[in-house]
Design a protein around this motif. Structure first.
Motif, PDB file in Angstrom:
ATOM      1  N   ARG A  19       0.826  -1.212   0.000  1.00 37.41           N
ATOM      2  CA  ARG A  19       0.000   0.000   0.000  1.00 37.41           C
ATOM      3  C   ARG A  19       0.859   1.259   0.000  1.00 37.41           C
ATOM      4  NH1 ARG A  19      -3.697  -0.466   4.870  1.00 37.41           N
ATOM      5  NH2 ARG A  19      -4.459  -2.200   3.606  1.00 37.41           N
ATOM      6  N   TYR A  20       2.028   1.192   0.638  1.00 43.30           N
ATOM      7  CA  TYR A  20       2.875   2.381   0.752  1.00 43.30           C
ATOM      8  C   TYR A  20       4.150   2.290  -0.079  1.00 43.30           C
ATOM      9  CZ  TYR A  20      -0.443   3.735   4.257  1.00 43.30           C
ATOM     10  OH  TYR A  20      -1.622   4.082   4.887  1.00 43.30           O
ATOM     11  N   GLY A  21       4.182   1.376  -1.046  1.00 38.73           N
ATOM     12  CA  GLY A  21       5.293   1.321  -1.984  1.00 38.73           C
ATOM     13  C   GLY A  21       6.520   0.600  -1.480  1.00 38.73           C
ATOM     14  N   PHE A  22       6.395  -0.200  -0.413  1.00 39.49           N
ATOM     15  CA  PHE A  22       7.534  -0.942   0.113  1.00 39.49           C
ATOM     16  C   PHE A  22       7.622  -2.312  -0.543  1.00 39.49           C
ATOM     17  CE2 PHE A  22       6.379   1.415   4.243  1.00 39.49           C
ATOM     18  CZ  PHE A  22       7.031   2.548   3.802  1.00 39.49           C
ATOM     19  N   GLY A  23       8.862  -2.835  -0.631  1.00 41.65           N
ATOM     20  CA  GLY A  23       9.072  -4.138  -1.239  1.00 41.65           C
ATOM     21  C   GLY A  23      10.076  -4.962  -0.460  1.00 41.65           C
ATOM     22  N   GLU A  24      10.754  -5.855  -1.164  1.00 39.80           N
ATOM     23  CA  GLU A  24      11.673  -6.779  -0.505  1.00 39.80           C
ATOM     24  C   GLU A  24      12.816  -6.059   0.204  1.00 39.80           C
ATOM     25  OE1 GLU A  24      13.111  -9.846  -3.017  1.00 39.80           O
ATOM     26  OE2 GLU A  24      11.117 -10.623  -3.525  1.00 39.80           O
ATOM     27  N   THR A  25      13.252  -4.917  -0.343  1.00 40.02           N
ATOM     28  CA  THR A  25      14.382  -4.210   0.274  1.00 40.02           C
ATOM     29  C   THR A  25      14.030  -3.651   1.650  1.00 40.02           C
ATOM     30  OG1 THR A  25      13.756  -2.169  -0.885  1.00 40.02           O
ATOM     31  CG2 THR A  25      15.410  -3.580  -1.931  1.00 40.02           C
ATOM     32  N   GLU A  26      12.743  -3.546   1.959  1.00 41.67           N
ATOM     33  CA  GLU A  26      12.328  -3.026   3.277  1.00 41.67           C
ATOM     34  C   GLU A  26      11.957  -4.132   4.274  1.00 41.67           C
ATOM     35  OE1 GLU A  26      12.590   0.062   0.645  1.00 41.67           O
ATOM     36  OE2 GLU A  26      10.975  -1.392   0.373  1.00 41.67           O
ATOM     37  N   ILE A  27      12.048  -5.387   3.863  1.00 39.43           N
ATOM     38  CA  ILE A  27      11.714  -6.495   4.761  1.00 39.43           C
ATOM     39  C   ILE A  27      12.810  -6.658   5.811  1.00 39.43           C
ATOM     40  CG2 ILE A  27      11.379  -8.995   4.922  1.00 39.43           C
ATOM     41  CD1 ILE A  27      10.091  -8.912   2.172  1.00 39.43           C
ATOM     42  N   VAL A  28      12.421  -6.843   7.062  1.00 38.07           N
ATOM     43  CA  VAL A  28      13.378  -7.018   8.156  1.00 38.07           C
ATOM     44  C   VAL A  28      13.864  -8.474   8.178  1.00 38.07           C
ATOM     45  CG1 VAL A  28      13.725  -6.910  10.649  1.00 38.07           C
ATOM     46  CG2 VAL A  28      12.240  -5.230   9.522  1.00 38.07           C
ATOM     47  N   PRO A  29      15.166  -8.710   8.106  1.00 36.36           N
ATOM     48  CA  PRO A  29      15.683 -10.083   8.190  1.00 36.36           C
ATOM     49  C   PRO A  29      15.343 -10.711   9.543  1.00 36.36           C
ATOM     50  CG  PRO A  29      17.362  -8.581   7.364  1.00 36.36           C
ATOM     51  CD  PRO A  29      16.234  -7.733   7.861  1.00 36.36           C
ATOM     52  N   ASP A  30      15.164 -12.023   9.553  1.00 39.82           N
ATOM     53  CA  ASP A  30      14.819 -12.725  10.790  1.00 39.82           C
ATOM     54  C   ASP A  30      15.897 -12.598  11.856  1.00 39.82           C
ATOM     55  OD1 ASP A  30      12.443 -13.563   9.661  1.00 39.82           O
ATOM     56  OD2 ASP A  30      13.240 -15.497   8.980  1.00 39.82           O
ATOM     57  N   THR A  31      17.122 -12.338  11.419  1.00 42.20           N
ATOM     58  CA  THR A  31      18.238 -12.255  12.360  1.00 42.20           C
ATOM     59  C   THR A  31      18.291 -10.930  13.117  1.00 42.20           C
ATOM     60  OG1 THR A  31      19.647 -11.496  10.552  1.00 42.20           O
ATOM     61  CG2 THR A  31      19.667 -13.863  11.040  1.00 42.20           C
ATOM     62  N   VAL A  32      17.501  -9.953  12.673  1.00 37.29           N
ATOM     63  CA  VAL A  32      17.524  -8.628  13.303  1.00 37.29           C
ATOM     64  C   VAL A  32      16.495  -8.588  14.436  1.00 37.29           C
ATOM     65  CG1 VAL A  32      17.121  -6.160  12.958  1.00 37.29           C
ATOM     66  CG2 VAL A  32      18.285  -7.497  11.197  1.00 37.29           C
ATOM     67  N   THR A  33      16.952  -8.265  15.631  1.00 40.59           N
ATOM     68  CA  THR A  33      16.072  -8.211  16.805  1.00 40.59           C
ATOM     69  C   THR A  33      16.257  -6.898  17.553  1.00 40.59           C
ATOM     70  OG1 THR A  33      17.719  -9.188  18.308  1.00 40.59           O
ATOM     71  CG2 THR A  33      16.281 -10.716  17.077  1.00 40.59           C
ATOM     72  N   VAL A  34      15.294  -6.594  18.397  1.00 39.81           N
ATOM     73  CA  VAL A  34      15.397  -5.397  19.230  1.00 39.81           C
ATOM     74  C   VAL A  34      16.634  -5.479  20.121  1.00 39.81           C
ATOM     75  CG1 VAL A  34      14.312  -4.067  21.079  1.00 39.81           C
ATOM     76  CG2 VAL A  34      12.921  -4.976  19.232  1.00 39.81           C
ATOM     77  N   GLU A  35      16.875  -6.658  20.684  1.00 36.83           N
ATOM     78  CA  GLU A  35      17.999  -6.821  21.599  1.00 36.83           C
ATOM     79  C   GLU A  35      19.314  -6.481  20.923  1.00 36.83           C
ATOM     80  OE1 GLU A  35      14.577  -9.049  23.124  1.00 36.83           O
ATOM     81  OE2 GLU A  35      15.567  -9.001  21.160  1.00 36.83           O
ATOM     82  N   LYS A  36      19.495  -6.943  19.690  1.00 40.78           N
ATOM     83  CA  LYS A  36      20.737  -6.660  18.964  1.00 40.78           C
ATOM     84  C   LYS A  36      20.847  -5.178  18.614  1.00 40.78           C
ATOM     85  CE  LYS A  36      21.337 -11.230  16.860  1.00 40.78           C
ATOM     86  NZ  LYS A  36      21.390 -11.987  15.578  1.00 40.78           N
ATOM     87  N   LEU A  37      19.739  -4.590  18.170  1.00 41.43           N
ATOM     88  CA  LEU A  37      19.768  -3.184  17.767  1.00 41.43           C
ATOM     89  C   LEU A  37      19.972  -2.252  18.948  1.00 41.43           C
ATOM     90  CD1 LEU A  37      16.832  -3.297  15.194  1.00 41.43           C
ATOM     91  CD2 LEU A  37      19.276  -3.108  14.672  1.00 41.43           C
ATOM     92  N   CYS A  38      19.491  -2.681  20.113  1.00 44.80           N
ATOM     93  CA  CYS A  38      19.663  -1.846  21.308  1.00 44.80           C
ATOM     94  C   CYS A  38      21.034  -2.012  21.934  1.00 44.80           C
ATOM     95  CB  CYS A  38      18.584  -2.184  22.348  1.00 44.80           C
ATOM     96  SG  CYS A  38      16.940  -1.551  21.937  1.00 44.80           S
ATOM     97  N   GLY A  39      21.780  -2.987  21.478  1.00 43.68           N
ATOM     98  CA  GLY A  39      23.126  -3.169  21.999  1.00 43.68           C
ATOM     99  C   GLY A  39      23.161  -3.659  23.425  1.00 43.68           C
ATOM    100  N   GLY A  40      22.136  -4.388  23.822  1.00 40.63           N
ATOM    101  CA  GLY A  40      22.109  -4.960  25.171  1.00 40.63           C
ATOM    102  C   GLY A  40      21.618  -4.009  26.215  1.00 40.63           C
ATOM    103  N   GLY A  41      21.183  -2.843  25.826  1.00 38.99           N
ATOM    104  CA  GLY A  41      20.883  -1.889  26.869  1.00 38.99           C
ATOM    105  C   GLY A  41      19.455  -1.481  26.991  1.00 38.99           C
ATOM    106  N   THR A  42      18.805  -1.873  27.961  1.00 40.38           N
ATOM    107  CA  THR A  42      17.926  -1.021  28.699  1.00 40.38           C
ATOM    108  C   THR A  42      16.489  -0.994  28.336  1.00 40.38           C
ATOM    109  OG1 THR A  42      18.426   0.787  27.339  1.00 40.38           O
ATOM    110  CG2 THR A  42      19.864   0.453  29.138  1.00 40.38           C
ATOM    111  N   ALA A  43      15.851   0.189  28.323  1.00 40.04           N
ATOM    112  CA  ALA A  43      14.380   0.248  28.282  1.00 40.04           C
ATOM    113  C   ALA A  43      13.800  -0.456  27.090  1.00 40.04           C
ATOM    114  CB  ALA A  43      13.927   1.706  28.296  1.00 40.04           C
TER     115      ALA A  43
END
Length: 297
Positions: free
Chosen positions: A269-293
C-alpha cells in the motif's frame, strides 16, 4: 463558597481521580491499572505521529489516521476491541518527550531503533528496514550519490533535527558545519528549492511517500544514493519502558499479522518491497546493543 470549602472540594476531586486508577482485588490487594488494561477497557489507544507520509499522518479529507504504523496498529488492535486510534500530531523531535510525558500510549511514526533511544523507550519488534535517501534539484547538478560526495565537495546538506540520517552523515565524515537541521520536511524542501542547501537526506520510506504525493516538482531522488548495511536502520513502534505488557501484546499481534499476510498488504500500500523487509536475524535486543528500556525486558 468559602476558601476552606473550595480547598476541600479540590482535594476531594484529586482523591477521586486517584481512586479511579486504583482497583481492589478480592482479599484486599490493590493494584494500579496498566496502560494495556486501560487501552483494552476503553477500546482506544492514543498514538503520537509527526504527520508524515508514509509513516503516520492524518488524511486531509477524513481526518483518519493512516500510514505504515497506524494501519498496522489498527489491524492489530481492532480484533481486540480497540476500535479508536486517537492520533496526536507533534514535531518529530517531540515524539519521545511526548510519550514519556504521558501524552501518547505509543509513538507510531517511523522511529528508528537506536541504542540511545532504547535507553528512553521500549521498542516493539523491528517492522521495516530503512536506508538513507537523498532529494536533489532535477538533474542532480552536483552529482550527489552518497555521503562521500557530500564530504569531498563540501556540500551543504539538510536533514531533520534528531533524525538517524544526521547520525549516519556524521559517522560518514560530514562535518557539522556542512549540515543545516530543520524541524520538518517542509522546511527542508523549502531550503533545497531556495538554494540554502544542495541536498536533503532523509529515510528512504519518507522519500517514497513524498514523491508519491506529487508535491516535489522540480526535484528528484538522487539515484543511486549509496549506503552500507551498517547504515541501515529499523523502524518500530515505541512504548514507555513501564508498559512492557502493552509492548508484548503488540509484538504478538505483529507476528499474527505477518503470518496472515496483512503486513505484506500494508507494505504494498505504501510502496515498500523486498528491500524493506526485516531479516529474521535482526532483533530489538541486537539493535539496542544490550541496553535497557527498549531491549525487550
Amino acid at each position: 463558597m468559602t476558601f476552606r470549602s473550595s480547598v476541600r472540594l479540590r482535594l476531594a476531586l484529586m482523591w477521586s481521580a486517584l481512586l479511579a486508577l486504583i482497583f481492589v482485588m478480592p482479599g484486599g490487594t490493590a493494584f494500579a491499572e496498566t496502560t494495556k488494561e486501560r487501552v483494552l477497557r476503553e477500546g482506544k489507544i492514543v498514538i503520537g505521529i509527526h504527520n508524515r507520509t508514509p509513516w503516520g499522518f492524518r488524511d486531509e479529507a477524513t481526518g483518519e489516521a493512516k500510514g505504515w504504523h497506524p494501519d498496522l496498529l489498527r489491524a492489530a488492535f481492532s480484533e481486540l476491541g480497540v476500535k479508536e486510534l486517537d492520533i496526536r500530531v507533534t514535531e518529530f523531535g517531540a515524539l519521545i518527550p511526548g510519550l514519556l510525558a504521558g501524552r501518547f500510549d505509543a509513538v507510531a511514526s517511523g522511529l528508528s531503533i537506536t541504542p540511545e533511544r532504547c535507553r528512553q523507550v521500549a521498542f516493539g519488534a523491528p517492522d521495516l528496514k530503512v536506508r538513507d535517501a537523498a532529494i536533489v534539484l532535477a538533474g542532480n547538478p552536483k552529482q550527489i550519490h552518497g555521503f562521500e560526495d557530500i564530504v569531498s565537495q563540501k556540500i551543504i546538506m539538510g536533514a531533520g533535527r534528531g533524525s538517524v540520517s544526521v547520525r549516519n552523515a556524521t559517522a560518514a565524515g560530514v562535518p557539522e558545519s556542512n549540515m543545516l537541521l530543520f524541524p520538518d520536511i517542509e522546511a527542508n524542501i523549502s531550503a533545497l528549492r531556495s538554494g540554502r542547501i544542495d541536498v536533503t537526506v532523509l529515510s528512504s520510506p519518507t522519500a517514497i511517500g513524498l514523491f508519491s504525493s506529487g508535491k516535489l516538482k522540480g526535484l528528484e531522488s538522487a539515484t543511486p544514493f549509496v549506503t552500507t548495511d551498517e547504515q541501515a536502520t529499523y523502524a518500530a513502534v515505541a512504548f514507555r519502558s513501564e508498559d512492557q505488557d502493552l509492548r508484548a501484546l503488540w509484538d504478538e499481534r505483529l507476528v499474527a499479522l505477518t503470518k496472515d499476510g496483512t503486513v505484506t498488504k500494508v507494505m504494498a500500500r505504501y510502496g515498500f518491497g523486498e528491500t524493506e523487509i526485516v531479516p529474521d536475524t535482526v532483533t530489538v535486543e541486537k539493535l539496542c546493543g544490550g541496553g535497557t528500556a527498549g531491549a525487550g525486558k
